[in-house]
Write a protein that holds these residues in place. Structure first.
Motif, short mmCIF file in Angstrom:
data_model
loop_
_atom_site.label_atom_id
_atom_site.label_comp_id
_atom_site.label_asym_id
_atom_site.label_seq_id
_atom_site.Cartn_x
_atom_site.Cartn_y
_atom_site.Cartn_z
N ALA A 162 0.83 -1.20 0.00
CA ALA A 162 0.00 0.00 0.00
C ALA A 162 0.87 1.25 0.00
O ALA A 162 2.04 1.22 0.37
CB ALA A 162 -0.93 0.01 1.22
N ASN A 163 0.24 2.34 -0.42
CA ASN A 163 0.75 3.68 -0.18
C ASN A 163 -0.31 4.37 0.65
O ASN A 163 -1.33 4.81 0.13
CB ASN A 163 1.00 4.42 -1.50
N TYR A 164 -0.09 4.41 1.96
CA TYR A 164 -1.07 4.98 2.87
C TYR A 164 -0.79 6.43 3.22
O TYR A 164 -1.72 7.16 3.57
CB TYR A 164 -1.11 4.16 4.17
N PRO B 106 0.84 10.17 -0.94
CA PRO B 106 0.18 10.22 -2.25
C PRO B 106 0.97 10.99 -3.29
O PRO B 106 0.77 10.79 -4.50
CB PRO B 106 -1.16 10.91 -1.95
N LEU C 163 -3.16 -1.39 -2.41
CA LEU C 163 -4.11 -0.60 -1.65
C LEU C 163 -3.67 0.86 -1.56
O LEU C 163 -2.53 1.21 -1.88
CB LEU C 163 -4.25 -1.19 -0.24
N GLY C 164 -4.56 1.70 -1.07
CA GLY C 164 -4.22 3.09 -0.79
C GLY C 164 -4.01 3.92 -2.04
O GLY C 164 -4.79 3.84 -3.01
N ASN C 165 -2.94 4.71 -2.06
CA ASN C 165 -2.72 5.69 -3.11
C ASN C 165 -1.78 5.21 -4.23
O ASN C 165 -1.25 6.03 -4.98
CB ASN C 165 -2.09 6.95 -2.49
#
Length: 355
Positions: free
Chosen positions: A222-224, A227, A351-353
């Motif tokens: 993920a990139n949480y 961004p 997930l995430g960005n």
């Protein structure tokens, strides 16, 4: 609770009297190269030469190792018949290229982790290694450069905690955004977070459980929190399984500024007769420094300060180069740890960005 600072028995204390090797370096893009070189120098090896295309990196390296000469290019090093080993911490997607070329020139190879950024690279390295019989070693520094990790292995191998049935590895890192080069944010170049720092955890799972085969059960990246860098994976976790053990790993780039070191790396080893926890770099609000080992058996709890303990990887690798043995790490283990990390990355839910 039993507490002591461990004195190494004479038979495993570092020995610099064994025959040595001559080695060179290609690629200085990660500072791990300094510890890789020192592992070998401390074991009696001789650093002959180095090459990097970046003048600033070459200058800094020359200042630290003034006896090594700057080669005119990589080919000069590959063709030097007096060199037995090439060491690299190049940009991750270039490391396998260096290693494959080294083996084709009848040289052994030590890469910083990750040793590969794709399964295609790994397959080619396996093919060339089988053809040449050379050593392709990946320096999994969380195990090879931490005395507490070495000591945990000794306890496991002694049978003190029974058969290992599960491991849990946590590998948090501090991001230090202003210090990171452009390639750090390009997934194709760094390979993804599970490929990169997840490879440490795969190595330790295989080593402590004694597994010679394993599969990735599930994984996600993920990139949480970043961004503005859509290719940066700042979080990843995975579950792996062999025929007698399971493992969970979590890696991330979220170490807060309040921690006095770059990451609170921990590893938990569950056996049928006890368990071990390693606190590699810090003991929050506890004992100073790193290399803390805590373990429990059926008799009592134990604490060991492993600071200054033995780090055998360098001298074992030298022995293997001279004698064509596998005392530092088997080739199968080296490749399998990388394969598990690459497969976990390839199959991960995103997930995430993330872009």
């Amino acid at each position: 609770m039993r507490s002591f600072a461990r004195e190494l028995p004479p038979e495993i204390k570092p020995m610099n009297t064994q025959p040595t090797i001559r080695f060179s370096v290609i690629g200085l893009n990660h500072n791990h190269i300094y510890s890789q070189v020192n592992l070998l120098l401390n074991a009696g090896a001789e650093l002959v030469s180095f090459y990097a295309g970046e003048a600033d990196l070459a200058s800094a390296f020359a200042e630290s190792f003034p006896d090594a000469r700057l080669a005119r290019g990589t080919q000069e090093i590959f063709e030097d018949k007096n060199i037995q080993l090439i060491v690299s911490a190049a940009i991750p997607d270039e490391r396998a290229v260096v290693g494959i070329e080294a083996m084709r020139h009848d040289k052994d190879y030590m890469s910083d982790k990750p040793g590969f950024t794709s399964l295609i690279q790994l397959a080619e390295a396996r093919r060339v290694q089988a053809e040449t019989g050379r050593i392709y070693s990946v320096c999994y520094s969380e195990r090879f450069e931490n005395p507490v990790s070495v000591r945990a292995g000794e306890i496991v191998q002694s049978g003190a905690i029974g058969q290992v049935i599960q491991t849990i590895g946590a590998g948090p890192h501090r991001l230090n955004l202003p210090t990171r080069p452009e390639w750090f944010f390009q997934r194709e170049r760094y390979g993804g977070i599970l490929t990169d720092i997840g490879s440490h955890q795969m190595d330790q799972f295989l080593f402590y459980t004694g597994s010679i085969s394993a599969d990735v059960v599930t994984s996600q990246v993920a990139n949480y929190g970043h961004p503005e860098y859509p290719e940066l994976e700042d979080f990843g976790d995975a579950v792996v399984r062999s025929d007698h053990a399971t493992g969970y790993l979590r890696v991330d780039w979220f170490t807060p500024d309040g921690l006095p070191t770059w990451g609170d790396g921990r590893f938990f080893i569950l056996g049928t007769d006890g368990y071990i926890e390693t606190r590699k770099y810090v003991d929050i609000e506890g004992r100073p420094g790193g290399n803390h080992l805590l373990w429990v058996d059926h008799n009592e709890t134990h604490y060991e300060d492993c600071t200054g303990g033995d780090l055998p990887y360098g001298r074992q690798l030298i022995f293997d180069i001279l004698n064509r043995t596998e005392t530092a790490m088997t080739q199968k283990h080296c490749f399998l740890a990388s394969e598990l990390a690459l497969v976990a990355e390839a199959k991960a839910a995103r997930l995430g960005n993330l872009a």
